[in-house]
Scaffold this active site. Sequence first.
Site, mmCIF file in Angstrom:
data_model
loop_
_atom_site.group_PDB
_atom_site.id
_atom_site.type_symbol
_atom_site.label_atom_id
_atom_site.label_comp_id
_atom_site.label_asym_id
_atom_site.label_seq_id
_atom_site.Cartn_x
_atom_site.Cartn_y
_atom_site.Cartn_z
ATOM 1 N N GLU A 147 3.607 -5.842 7.314
ATOM 2 C CA GLU A 147 2.954 -4.680 8.033
ATOM 3 C C GLU A 147 3.029 -4.570 9.635
ATOM 4 O OE1 GLU A 147 1.937 -6.882 5.670
ATOM 5 O OE2 GLU A 147 0.251 -6.060 4.313
ATOM 6 N N GLY A 193 0.484 -5.120 0.784
ATOM 7 C CA GLY A 193 -0.397 -5.177 -0.256
ATOM 8 C C GLY A 193 0.044 -5.593 -1.594
ATOM 9 N N ALA A 237 0.883 -1.081 -0.051
ATOM 10 C CA ALA A 237 0.036 0.024 0.062
ATOM 11 C C ALA A 237 0.846 1.188 0.051
ATOM 12 C CB ALA A 237 -0.869 0.131 1.240
HETATM 13 C C1 3H9 Z 1 0.500 -2.397 3.378
HETATM 14 O O1 3H9 Z 1 0.690 -2.725 2.083
HETATM 15 C C2 3H9 Z 1 -0.938 -2.507 3.966
HETATM 16 C C3 3H9 Z 1 -1.878 -3.344 3.484
HETATM 17 O O2 3H9 Z 1 -1.694 -4.570 3.736
HETATM 18 C C4 3H9 Z 1 -3.535 -2.903 3.537
HETATM 19 C C5 3H9 Z 1 -3.938 -1.744 2.906
HETATM 20 C C6 3H9 Z 1 -5.393 -1.341 2.957
HETATM 21 N N1 3H9 Z 1 4.519 3.293 -0.017
HETATM 22 O O3 3H9 Z 1 13.233 1.577 0.830
HETATM 23 P P1 3H9 Z 1 13.880 2.601 -0.356
HETATM 24 C C7 3H9 Z 1 9.466 4.884 -0.978
HETATM 25 S S1 3H9 Z 1 1.599 -1.553 4.304
HETATM 26 C C8 3H9 Z 1 5.099 4.741 -0.270
HETATM 27 O O4 3H9 Z 1 14.823 3.574 -0.256
HETATM 28 P P2 3H9 Z 1 14.985 0.131 -1.329
HETATM 29 C C9 3H9 Z 1 10.610 5.201 0.209
HETATM 30 O O5 3H9 Z 1 10.289 5.855 1.039
HETATM 31 C C10 3H9 Z 1 3.130 -1.660 3.061
HETATM 32 N N2 3H9 Z 1 6.590 4.835 -0.541
HETATM 33 O O6 3H9 Z 1 14.389 1.550 -1.466
HETATM 34 C C11 3H9 Z 1 11.459 5.813 -0.653
HETATM 35 O O7 3H9 Z 1 11.078 7.155 -1.188
HETATM 36 P P3 3H9 Z 1 12.373 8.103 -1.254
HETATM 37 C C12 3H9 Z 1 3.766 -2.856 3.452
HETATM 38 C C13 3H9 Z 1 7.302 3.982 -0.371
HETATM 39 O O8 3H9 Z 1 15.084 -0.467 -2.691
HETATM 40 C C14 3H9 Z 1 11.565 5.134 -2.121
HETATM 41 O O9 3H9 Z 1 10.228 4.547 -1.945
HETATM 42 N N3 3H9 Z 1 4.879 -2.807 2.671
HETATM 43 C C15 3H9 Z 1 6.845 2.407 -0.036
HETATM 44 O O10 3H9 Z 1 16.230 0.151 -0.353
HETATM 45 C C16 3H9 Z 1 12.635 3.984 -2.153
HETATM 46 O O11 3H9 Z 1 12.287 3.224 -1.010
HETATM 47 C C17 3H9 Z 1 6.138 -2.352 2.957
HETATM 48 O O12 3H9 Z 1 6.120 -2.146 4.307
HETATM 49 C C18 3H9 Z 1 5.401 2.302 0.298
HETATM 50 N N4 3H9 Z 1 4.976 1.208 0.390
HETATM 51 O O13 3H9 Z 1 13.862 -1.053 -0.718
HETATM 52 C C19 3H9 Z 1 7.178 -2.183 2.428
HETATM 53 N N5 3H9 Z 1 8.120 1.849 0.039
HETATM 54 O O14 3H9 Z 1 13.285 7.993 -2.154
HETATM 55 C C20 3H9 Z 1 8.010 -0.843 2.484
HETATM 56 C C21 3H9 Z 1 9.032 2.720 -0.413
HETATM 57 O O15 3H9 Z 1 11.584 9.702 -1.378
HETATM 58 N N6 3H9 Z 1 9.130 -0.874 1.781
HETATM 59 N N7 3H9 Z 1 8.672 3.777 -0.486
HETATM 60 O O16 3H9 Z 1 12.988 8.404 0.204
HETATM 61 C C22 3H9 Z 1 10.286 -1.308 1.640
HETATM 62 O O17 3H9 Z 1 10.451 -2.109 2.484
HETATM 63 C C23 3H9 Z 1 11.517 -0.927 0.815
HETATM 64 O O18 3H9 Z 1 10.964 0.367 0.302
HETATM 65 C C24 3H9 Z 1 11.639 -1.912 -0.473
HETATM 66 C C25 3H9 Z 1 12.664 -1.259 -1.267
HETATM 67 C C26 3H9 Z 1 12.063 -3.366 0.068
HETATM 68 C C27 3H9 Z 1 10.514 -2.322 -1.324
#
Ligand code: 3H9
Length: 705
Positions: free
Chosen positions: A130, A107, A68
């Site tokens: 999450e 998500g 999400a």
């Molecule tokens: C969910 O899904 C809830 C659902 O179950 C229900 C919904 C109803 N959203 O980490 P990075 C940004 S909860 C918005 O440096 P990497 C991040 O801030 C979600 N932005 O890259 C950064 O921005 P900036 C569950 C996001 O390659 C840029 O993307 N998912 C999101 O080192 C690059 O990120 C998670 O918890 C997001 N979801 O790592 C996963 N994710 O460049 C969260 C990232 O402006 N994300 N950004 O600083 C991660 O774990 C890592 O970002 C990922 C990539 C492994 C994907």
Amino acid sequence: MTTPSETNVVHTAKDGDLLFVTIDHPPVNALSVDVRRGLMAAIDQAESDASVKGVLIVGAGRGFIAGADIREFGRPPMHPILPEVCNRIEACTKPVVAAIHGAALGGGLEVAMAAHYRLAMADAKLGLPEVQLGLLPGSGGTQRAPRLMGVEAAVNLMLSGRHMKAQEAVDGKLVDRLGEGADVLQAGLAYARELLAEAAPVRRTRDLDAIKIGDDHPMGVLDAIQKDVEKKSRGLFSPLKVIEAVRAGLSLPFDEALDNERKLFLQCIDSPQRAGLIHAFFAEREVLKVPEVKNVAPRTVARVGLIGGGTMGAGIAVAVLDAGLPVTMIERDAEAVARGRANVEKVYNGLIAKGRMTESAKADVMARFNTSTDYQALAQADLVIEAVFEEMSVKKAVFAELDRVCKPQAVLATNTSYLDINEIAASVSRPQDVIGLHFFSPANIMKLLEIVVPTQVSADVVATAFALATQLKKVPVRAGVCDGFIGNRILAVYRAAADHMMEDGCSPYEIDAAMRAFGYPMGPFQVSDLAGGDIGWATRKRRAATRDPKARYVQIADRICERGWFGQKTGRGYYLYPAGARTGEPDPEVLAIIDAERARANIQPQALSSEQIVRKYMAAMINEGANVVHQGIALRPLDVDVTFVHGYGFPRHRGGPMKYADMYGLDKVLADIQTFAKQDPLFWQPSPLLVQLVKDGKNFDSLNR
Ligand code: 3H9
């Protein structure tokens, strides 16, 4: 033929009788409202076009979908919400295939689980993280994951938040097939065509029965897991909600289970823990954005030198070796070299003993580790870290040697935790190359790295330090030069507040218990016993001459140290550690010492409640945090937050001390400080920044943007 989709972040294209749907929303294909609308439109398109026989969903760029859009949480939900999208995908009357590469998280994985078939490329990372954001999988994940993987495996995936590799996901039945080759689109198309050729049916995850998968007694499994979570998760809200959602799903019809999941998800969204954890998530990424690093290329670091093989030096050596770099350690004589090497080996031997490393892996790592008593061995080092005794003259002597032997452009770093790095830099002919790299002990484990930026350092040296931190998997925070930088400077103040409370009437055990209940793994007096009371004692003696004679000085710690009670290593400190125990017991003799000191200082002891202890402790921390930001030692309040979460055990679900202050209310913090100032106006001087923010009706977060 390409058909324009409804939004510009989801593209659809037809390939024969297949509709392939590409999510193209950089950087991570987060499921923002436009993506959700695009996915709905794509499924509508598939349903309304009779020539379409199946659907393939892929992500453009680095991965499938990272989840999400976290930035939307805390704002009013916008339709379609993700559960609606997942249900729409699952309800599609034509087979839907998800082809996953890179991240399929939260998500993102829920979208994949709502599809009818799943393929994952070898580089895929699948997870439901999450809980790390204070949430639960809220788009059917708590219901679909158990149906695919079994209750126990699914709950463990959700509670750990870990990322699973593709092969493990295939083995665990979360994914149907491992994709071949490197091109997710090709692999996905081939799989989808194969399914169409076989006339594979629509296969809805909701129709599977979780109870039939894996465990004979899923309720018993859940009970056991819940017990464990209650013991270990220290007041975290969402892990128990995950279990509650899964438990309810075992007896409710699917749609009712989804409604229940939504209800629990919204409770998580409303919790302060969600706000704290999401703040921490973004803050950890924002700390990387510092002015010196913008558009500046780091210097190449292929060889690292290290001065000092004590506990800190050895920990740094392990951190660097683990990042794959060669290390040359300098010590003053053969005996010290042997000790330094033994300290490094001890870490790896510990891993071997726990079965987490093999002898041959250790041999491979140690092949990159060299030692010498001759500084000349550092002539080719690209970066040298000094970790010797904390004394200016000793540091300067080391830097004089480095100045003599190191090649031009070598980065010269000091691991000092207090000393003036400007003075160290000024003592060499190349101050532009000198920087502080303040590791936290044990340096191979603690995530925080304070990057201390002296006035003359060149920007590419700062950029090099940030690049190194990333390579070492550390969380870097930029700090300015002052006594104690960000972390230890603030620590000194709230630690003093804890000593004041002890002398005023609280036992160290009450203070520790209050801070543990707040969320710390240990209280300040337990930490002192673990670190060794002698270290702080030496510092206090060194500073005695320069201490403000008017400032309150609590002598209890000195009385304890004078008895040789330095904590765990001597079997007693604030606590008793009978027979080498690691958990201490309250010590009546310590309480007697405290009583005697109160009498000497003429203090009538007054008890404080747990809540009052936390208020005073936090007020001291927040006030000094505000000073540190005000004086530019920390760039933003969020840098203070990250420092405390990653270096000082501050409970992550509270976001950090400055985020906590925002949630508690800055006006209330200021009012507390003004009340405490009536008793000790010298110690409790409100930070000018705090006063200003309260006056302007602003919070710390307003300075983060
Ligand atoms: C969910 O899904 C809830 C659902 O179950 C229900 C919904 C109803 N959203 O980490 P990075 C940004 S909860 C918005 O440096 P990497 C991040 O801030 C979600 N932005 O890259 C950064 O921005 P900036 C569950 C996001 O390659 C840029 O993307 N998912 C999101 O080192 C690059 O990120 C998670 O918890 C997001 N979801 O790592 C996963 N994710 O460049 C969260 C990232 O402006 N994300 N950004 O600083 C991660 O774990 C890592 O970002 C990922 C990539 C492994 C994907």
